[in-house]
Design an enzyme around this catalytic site. Structure first.
Site, PDB file in Angstrom:
ATOM      1  N   CYS A   1      39.652  37.043  40.613  1.00  0.00           N
ATOM      2  CA  CYS A   1      39.776  35.782  39.859  1.00  0.00           C
ATOM      3  C   CYS A   1      39.460  36.019  38.385  1.00  0.00           C
ATOM      4  CB  CYS A   1      38.850  34.711  40.434  1.00  0.00           C
ATOM      5  SG  CYS A   1      39.432  34.058  42.016  1.00  0.00           S
TER       6      CYS A   1
ATOM      7  N   GLN B   1      32.033  35.363  43.345  1.00  0.00           N
ATOM      8  CA  GLN B   1      31.933  36.529  42.448  1.00  0.00           C
ATOM      9  C   GLN B   1      33.214  37.374  42.460  1.00  0.00           C
ATOM     10  OE1 GLN B   1      29.969  37.416  40.080  1.00  0.00           O
ATOM     11  NE2 GLN B   1      28.578  35.692  40.337  1.00  0.00           N
ATOM     12  N   SER B   2      34.345  36.725  42.663  1.00  0.00           N
ATOM     13  CA  SER B   2      35.613  37.442  42.761  1.00  0.00           C
ATOM     14  C   SER B   2      35.974  38.183  41.473  1.00  0.00           C
ATOM     15  CB  SER B   2      36.730  36.450  43.095  1.00  0.00           C
ATOM     16  OG  SER B   2      37.997  37.034  42.887  1.00  0.00           O
ATOM     17  N   ASN B   3      36.157  39.508  41.600  1.00  0.00           N
ATOM     18  CA  ASN B   3      36.660  40.301  40.477  1.00  0.00           C
ATOM     19  C   ASN B   3      38.114  39.957  40.189  1.00  0.00           C
ATOM     20  OD1 ASN B   3      34.285  42.097  40.225  1.00  0.00           O
ATOM     21  ND2 ASN B   3      34.886  42.756  42.273  1.00  0.00           N
TER      22      ASN B   3
END
Ligand code: PLP
Length: 337
Positions: free
Chosen positions: A73, A69-71
């Site tokens: 990326c 859930q990387s913001n």
């Protein structure tokens, strides 16, 4: 300033009147969650500098990494697509992930996705991204690899200049923030804020609330990447070469401050009291904090604002809302509302 101009800047600063009344302090929030939609959050400030460097080098592919859930990326993919570049992300997963939140947006915005396990991510994410870069280069691409969170020398400039933006806004608002608080996940945001605070002599207390790892780890990271940022500050006309050399010799881990007590049960894992805090704040101030970063950091602030807490001596506190809203939806079922 030599950088891309993608973020909606300057971001608004709002006073949170009910939280202020409750805590007996003036609490303000800087809406870096509103830097955009697809590239919302803090990472766009770092990417404006890093991706400018990629374009200057003639690169046509951005590669980066993060949790599922990387913001960071998602923001990187959005910037790449916006600029007509290709993007590839290395995502850390446990089991097969549902197509949701930031991961869904990565796919929607057209990224190539490669998964790895937690162990691979911890031990060799840099090497895997280099393998990816080599494979794309063999197909004729010119890759630019951005480390986790864009927390590296050139990325530090994003929050170096954000701190100057804050000081310019103080004059307009007629308030001086004695304390600036931000969530810390890879260290670049805190490093930029504090480097600017030191270099420009702003005299503020700048605190990162760790959402993973511990204070000693982030103090080392922040000192190292701040040193790496110095040549870029020279190139941007912020420092002379002699000043940069002096800062390089004097910067030390102890120059950077963190609260390490609010990691809870681990990165991207939420305790019921943290989710209750997020719901309470949403209802108190109509501000949605995210479960991974800003929810934990403000949970920590509430505790430190109590009698005997480490924010008790602060009068005017600025919390930087660094975004993360898309990460709230995948955990909606964990809330009891
Ligand atoms: C990445 C991130 C942070 C942490 O910033 P770092 O520079 O990695 O320490 C805080 N909040 C949100 C929403 C983020 O995505």
């Amino acid at each position: 300033m030599h950088k891309l101009n993608l973020a909606n800047l300057p971001t608004k600063i709002q006073r949170l009147s009910r939280w202020s009344a409750e805590s007996g302090r003036n609490i303000y929030v800087k809406r870096d969650d509103q830097t955009g939609s697809e590239w919302s959050g803090n990472k766009i400030r770092k990417l404006e500098f890093a991706v400018q460097e990629a374009l200057d080098a003639g690169c046509d592919l951005l590669i980066t990494c993060g949790g599922i859930q990387s913001n960071h990326c998602r923001a990187t993919v959005a910037v790449a697509t916006h600029l007509g570049l290709k993007s590839a992300v290395l995502l850390r997963i446990g089991e097969e992930p549902p197509l949701d939140g930031n991961y869904f947006l990565d796919r929607l915005l057209g990224a190539d996705v490669r998964f790895c396990t937690r162990d691979e991510y911890r031990d060799r994410r840099g090497a895997i991204m280099q393998e990816m870069a080599d494979a794309y280069a063999a197909q004729g691409y010119r890759p630019y690899v951005i480390p986790e969170g864009a927390s590296f020398g050139v990325g530090v400039l994003g929050y170096y200049f954000a701190m100057k933006e804050i000081v310019a806004q103080e004059r307009e608002l007629g308030v001086v923030f004695d304390t600036v608080v931000v969530a810390t996940g890879s260290g670049g945001t805190l490093a930029g804020l504090q480097l600017s605070n030191l270099v420009n002599g702003f005299g503020k207390r700048v605190i990162g609330v760790c959402v993973c790892d511990d204070a000693a780890y982030f103090q080392d990271v922040a000192a190292r990447i701040s040193r790496e940022a110095l040549p870029y500050l020279v190139a941007q006309g912020e420092l002379t070469a002699a000043q940069a050399a002096a800062w390089s010799a004097s910067l030390k881990p102890a120059d950077f401050s963190f609260f390490e007590e609010y990691v809870g049960i681990g990165y991207a894992l939420s305790r019921p009291e943290e989710l209750e805090h997020i719901a309470r704040m949403a209802r108190l101030e109509a501000v949605a904090f995210d479960p991974v970063y800003t929810g934990k950091a403000t949970f920590g602030m509430v505790n430190e604002l109590r009698e005997g807490g480490r924010l008790r001596s602060s009068e005017n506190i600025l919390f930087i809302h660094t975004g993360g809203l898309y990460g709230l939806f995948p955990v909606s079922r964990m809330f009891s509302l």
